[in-house]
Enzyme design. Structure first.
Site, PDB file in Angstrom:
ATOM      1  CE  LYS A  90      -3.749  -2.457   2.279  1.00 53.55           C
ATOM      2  NZ  LYS A  90      -4.379  -2.865   3.539  1.00 53.55           N
ATOM      3  CD  GLN A 143      -3.170  -4.308   6.783  1.00 55.05           C
ATOM      4  OE1 GLN A 143      -3.109  -3.370   6.000  1.00 55.05           O
ATOM      5  NE2 GLN A 143      -3.801  -5.434   6.493  1.00 55.05           N
ATOM      6  CG  ASP A 170      -9.282   0.014   5.115  1.00 58.48           C
ATOM      7  OD1 ASP A 170      -9.039  -0.249   3.914  1.00 58.48           O
ATOM      8  OD2 ASP A 170      -8.526  -0.297   6.055  1.00 58.48           O
TER       9      ASP A 170
END
Ligand code: NAP
Length: 282
Positions: free
Chosen positions: A53, A97, A120
């Site tokens: 990412k 994460q 997200d």
């Protein structure tokens, strides 16, 4: 007849190139999108995902900041970090994460992210907006799957879509996106009976389970579009999806490979969400 490949790697490269152009255009207005990535603990797979990412950010001109926290970090310290980033005007997107260390309630942490910075799309208000048919930040993997389907010209309206997996981050939001596009959606999970027959009735079959080779060619309707979201590490160290590619690709009309299918699209959609968050903040 062998299935056509839905090439997520090449589509993701096109999306990244478009993001890069838009980032350059934003720079003319003095705005540089900024993403903060929080990695708690030392899960090796998470480390690889985060690295990919951050690399994609660098390639497209999105500024990224990494926050590495020890595996024994407290929930309070983690949430304090998120709250500080919520107040940082140079940061437009915050990514925590998953999975988080055991002592931490992931839902409490995800709820602490400002919805406007929730790139997200896991905050309850963003998931709720999706449910209400007014999507704001859409979770990246489901968004990436929809982009792959559209790019290939797969007919969604009226199609029977079977989604195996009902997680909040993949199965449920993807089912809602398919429903919004007028698919007839069946959601399957670990308690579903007769999975094989349900799967075989799908025009669009999505496997988002995390069990290698759960879906075999016998479960695929001839000509169906098979989307493999699963990422499983086999004992020999190789990666496999949830779909047995060799048998399924004999029957399917379209299929995503693993790797090179849904995975790269997830990262591409994350960059788009960062861009959107940065544009919306000014
Ligand atoms: P998850 O939270 O573990 O959810 C798995 C789902 O599969 C659950 O709904 C579970 O049912 C269902 N399931 C388990 N065993 C089953 C079975 N035998 N038959 C039917 N359904 C079954 O996983 P997730 O986070 O959604 O991720 C799913 C997979 O996608 C994983 O391999 C993950 O690594 C991968 N993934 C890939 C990407 C990417 O970018 N490529 C992104 C995210 C996730 P219950 O609800 O009944 O337990």
């Amino acid at each position: 007849m062998a299935a056509r490949i839905l090439d997520g790697k090449s589509l993701a490269a096109k999306v990244r190139a478009a993001v890069k152009r838009d980032v350059e255009a934003l720079a003319q207005r003095g705005i540089r999108p900024g993403l903060a990535v929080i990695l708690a603990g030392d899960n090796p797979a998470s480390r690889v995902y985060v690295r990919n990412k951050v690399r994609a950010c660098e390639e497209t001109g999105v500024r990224s900041e990494m926050y590495e926290l020890p595996a024994n970090v407290s929930e309070e310290a983690l949430i304090d970090r998120v709250l500080a980033l919520n107040d940082d005007s140079d940061i437009h997107g915050i990514l925590v994460q998953l999975p988080l260390p055991k002592q931490i309630h992931a839902d409490r942490v995800l709820e602490s992210v400002a919805p406007a910075k929730d790139v997200d799309g896991f905050h309850e208000s963003n998931l709720g907006a999706l449910l209400a048919g007014k999507p704001r930040m859409v979770p990246c993997t489901p968004a990436g799957v929809m982009r792959l389907l559209d790019h290939a010209g797969v007919a969604i309206a009226g199609a029977h879509a079977v989604v195996i997996g009902r997680s909040n981050i993949v199965g449920k939001p993807l089912s809602l996106l398919l429903l919004q596009r007028d698919a007839t959606v069946t959601i399957c999970h670990s308690k579903s009976k007769d999975l094989e027959n349900i799967a075989r009735s799908a025009d669009i079959l999505v496997a988002a389970v995390g069990r290698a080779k759960l879906v075999t060619g016998r479960m695929v309707k001839p000509g169906a579009c098979v989307i493999d979201v699963g990422v499983n590490r086999l004992t020999d160290g190789s990666l496999a999806g949830d779909v047995e590619f060799a048998s399924a690709s004999e029957v399917a009309g379209w299929i995503t490979p693993v790797p090179g299918g849904v995975g790269p699209m997830t990262i591409a959609m994350l960059l788009e969400n960062c861009l959107r968050a940065a544009s919306a903040s000014h």
